[in-house]
Design an enzyme around this catalytic site. Sequence first.
Site, PDB file in Angstrom:
ATOM      1  N   LYS A 184       0.858  -1.196   0.000  1.00 15.86           N
ATOM      2  CA  LYS A 184       0.000   0.000   0.000  1.00 15.86           C
ATOM      3  C   LYS A 184       0.888   1.238   0.000  1.00 15.86           C
ATOM      4  CE  LYS A 184      -1.793   2.958   2.553  1.00 15.86           C
ATOM      5  NZ  LYS A 184      -1.754   4.174   1.710  1.00 15.86           N
ATOM      6  N   GLU A 259      10.567   1.506   9.912  1.00 11.72           N
ATOM      7  CA  GLU A 259      11.640   2.480   9.669  1.00 11.72           C
ATOM      8  C   GLU A 259      10.982   3.837   9.770  1.00 11.72           C
ATOM      9  OE1 GLU A 259      13.348   5.244   8.051  1.00 11.72           O
ATOM     10  OE2 GLU A 259      13.618   4.158   6.160  1.00 11.72           O
ATOM     11  N   CYS A 292      14.417  11.067   5.459  1.00  8.79           N
ATOM     12  CA  CYS A 292      14.546  10.694   6.869  1.00  8.79           C
ATOM     13  C   CYS A 292      16.008  10.554   7.290  1.00  8.79           C
ATOM     14  CB  CYS A 292      13.761   9.416   7.166  1.00  8.79           C
ATOM     15  SG  CYS A 292      14.146   8.081   6.057  1.00  8.79           S
ATOM     16  N   GLU A 389      11.392  15.994  14.394  1.00  4.57           N
ATOM     17  CA  GLU A 389      11.663  15.954  12.957  1.00  4.57           C
ATOM     18  C   GLU A 389      10.789  16.969  12.214  1.00  4.57           C
ATOM     19  OE1 GLU A 389      10.452  12.407  10.775  1.00  4.57           O
ATOM     20  OE2 GLU A 389      12.387  12.448   9.741  1.00  4.57           O
TER      21      GLU A 389
HETATM   22  P1  ADP Z   1       4.105  10.470   6.769  1.00  6.40           P
HETATM   23  O1  ADP Z   1       3.983  11.312   7.999  1.00  6.40           O
HETATM   24  O2  ADP Z   1       5.498  10.292   6.268  1.00  6.40           O
HETATM   25  O3  ADP Z   1       3.087  10.757   5.724  1.00  6.40           O
HETATM   26  P2  ADP Z   1       2.531   8.281   7.707  1.00  6.40           P
HETATM   27  O4  ADP Z   1       2.961   7.405   8.808  1.00  6.40           O
HETATM   28  O5  ADP Z   1       1.380   9.188   7.911  1.00  6.40           O
HETATM   29  O6  ADP Z   1       3.841   9.038   7.295  1.00  6.40           O
HETATM   30  O7  ADP Z   1       2.218   7.451   6.390  1.00  6.40           O
HETATM   31  C1  ADP Z   1       3.035   6.411   5.937  1.00  6.40           C
HETATM   32  C2  ADP Z   1       2.160   5.333   5.343  1.00  6.40           C
HETATM   33  O8  ADP Z   1       1.338   4.782   6.374  1.00  6.40           O
HETATM   34  C3  ADP Z   1       1.196   5.812   4.259  1.00  6.40           C
HETATM   35  O9  ADP Z   1       1.124   4.827   3.229  1.00  6.40           O
HETATM   36  C4  ADP Z   1      -0.123   5.907   4.995  1.00  6.40           C
HETATM   37  O10 ADP Z   1      -1.233   5.761   4.148  1.00  6.40           O
HETATM   38  C5  ADP Z   1      -0.009   4.733   5.942  1.00  6.40           C
HETATM   39  N1  ADP Z   1      -0.869   4.805   7.127  1.00  6.40           N
HETATM   40  C6  ADP Z   1      -1.270   5.907   7.806  1.00  6.40           C
HETATM   41  N2  ADP Z   1      -2.047   5.563   8.859  1.00  6.40           N
HETATM   42  C7  ADP Z   1      -2.150   4.210   8.851  1.00  6.40           C
HETATM   43  C8  ADP Z   1      -2.807   3.252   9.692  1.00  6.40           C
HETATM   44  N3  ADP Z   1      -3.518   3.616  10.762  1.00  6.40           N
HETATM   45  N4  ADP Z   1      -2.675   1.950   9.392  1.00  6.40           N
HETATM   46  C9  ADP Z   1      -1.938   1.551   8.335  1.00  6.40           C
HETATM   47  N5  ADP Z   1      -1.310   2.406   7.509  1.00  6.40           N
HETATM   48  C10 ADP Z   1      -1.403   3.719   7.755  1.00  6.40           C
END
Ligand code: ADP
Length: 489
Positions: A184, A259, A292, A389
Site C-alpha cells: 500500500k 523504519e 529521513c 523531525e
Molecule cells: P508520513 O507522515 O510520512 O506521511 P505516515 O505514517 O502518515 O507518514 O504514512 C506512511 C504510510 O502509512 C502511508 O502509506 C499511509 O497511508 C499509511 N498509514 C497511515 N495511517 C495508517 C494506519 N492507521 N494503518 C496503516 N497504515 C497507515
Amino acid sequence: MIAEHPRAEVDGVMVSVDHFIGGRRVASERTFEDRSPLDWSRKLADVSRGDAETADLAISAATAAFAEWAALGPAGRGPILRRLADLIDANIEPLAAVECADMAMLHESLRLRVLSRGARNFRAYADIAEAYEERVWSSNGTRNTVLRRPAGPVVVITPWNAPFMLSTWKCAPALAAGNTVVLKPAEWSPLSCSMMADLADDAGMPPGVFNVVQGIGEEVGAALVADRRVRRVSFTGSPATARHIGVAAATNIVPFTAELGGKGPFIVFDDADIDAAAKQAAGQFDDSGQVCLAGTRLIVQASIRGQFLERFNHFTDQHVLGDSHDPVTTISPMIHPQHLANVAAFVERARTAGDVIVRGGNVWRNGGLWYEPTLIEPKDNNSEVVQNEVFGPVLTLQTFVDDAEAIEVANSTNYGLSAIVYTSSQARADLAGHGIRAGTIWTNCFLIRDLTAPFGGIGISGIGREGGDYALDFNSDLVTYQVVEGSTS
Ligand code: ADP
C-alpha cells in the site's frame, strides 16, 4: 468493487489508478484526488480508494498464491525478480516522468540515481536468497539443520517520499524470501507503485504474488495490517502510525519492522575538510529536506564555527528553487500544501520561542509549495526544532567544545536513524562509530550503502533491520530440525 477506471495520462505515460489484485486491475467506487506538487491546481488522477473489502480481497489473493510461489525456491524465483529489475531499468524514463509529476523529486535524480536503485534491490535480493546456505552441524548426538522457510503474505506500507525506491527496498526481500506481498503506497504519491504492478506482471510474476492496493492509511492500510492471515508487516513512515500498526501486529502476534523518522546529527570536527563538510551540509537541503536520513542538526566544533558557516552559506547560496524538471533546479517543492504549512509552522514556533533564524525562514516569495533553505540557531538543545523531525529544508546549528560534548549533543534526541561525521582523524571516526546512537553512521560521506549491511533505527527511529540477510531472516520462518545421528539411513 466496480469495473476498471480509465487509465490516467501523466506527462505522456498511461498509469492505472486502480488496485492490482490477483493479477488484474480492480477498482473501488470511491476515489481520492492525487495532485501535483509542481502545480497544485493540476489534478493528476482520481485514484481508487480501497476499503476493508479491498484489503480482504488482496490478502485472499496473496494467501492463495503463497504456496506455489514459496515452492519455487530461490532458484525458481530469481529469474522472475531479475526480469523485473531489467524491466525497471528499461522503464526509467516513464517512471521518472510519473514520479516527478506525482512527488516532485528532481527529474535528473530520479533518472540517474533513485529509480535504478529499485532495480538493484530486486537483483541484490535474488542473489542473496540464492546464496543462502543451510547451516548444518552436529551437537549432543544430533544433526541440526537451520532452514529459512517463506513466512506467508506480507503487508508493505510505504511513505510518500521516494515512493518507488522505498517500496522496492521492502518488497524485494519479501518476494525473494518466497512470500507474497500486498503493497500500500502513500496516498500523496500513489502512481509509480501502480506502475510497479504492471512491470511485475510483465516480468512473469504469478497472479496474487504481488498486489498493490491504493487508499487512505487509516482506512485500507489499517484493514490490511489487522488481517489475521498476514504473516509480516513492513512499514516506513511516522512514529505515530507505527504505534497503530504495532498494536495490530501485537494483537495478531506478527513480527513487524518499522523504519521511522530521523533527526540525524551532522558533526564537523576542527580537523575536518571544512569545504567538503560545508558542501555536504548544504546538500541536506536536497529534496527539500524530505529525507529521513538527512543530517539536520549541524553540530560544529566552536573553534571553526565562523569558517564553516561562511562556506555553508556559500554552498547554500548556490541552491536553485524551481521546477523539478529543470536540470538547474536543486530544491523541489514540498509534497503537499498541508506539509508546507507544517514546516512553516515549525519555523514560526521556533521564532516565537526565541530561536535565531540565521537564514531563510519563509515560504518562497515566488509562490507554489517551495520553502526557503533555512538555518536556525536554537536557544538551547531543548528547542522543539532540535528535538522533533521537521522533514523540510530546515537545519539547526549548534557548537561543541570537545569530543565528549559532540557525542553527547549528537545523542540528545529520542531518534537514532543515521548520523554524518566529518573528521580527518581515525580515532574520532571510531569514537563516532562506537558512540553515536544511530543505526548508520557515515564519516566523510553520505548515503553510500552496501545492500548486505544492516539498516534501521534506534529509539523512535524504528524497530528491526533491513538489508541483506537481516531482511531475509525477518521475512522467513527460521526453523531448526534435529535428527539423532545414526538413527536414520
Ligand atoms: P508520513 O507522515 O510520512 O506521511 P505516515 O505514517 O502518515 O507518514 O504514512 C506512511 C504510510 O502509512 C502511508 O502509506 C499511509 O497511508 C499509511 N498509514 C497511515 N495511517 C495508517 C494506519 N492507521 N494503518 C496503516 N497504515 C497507515
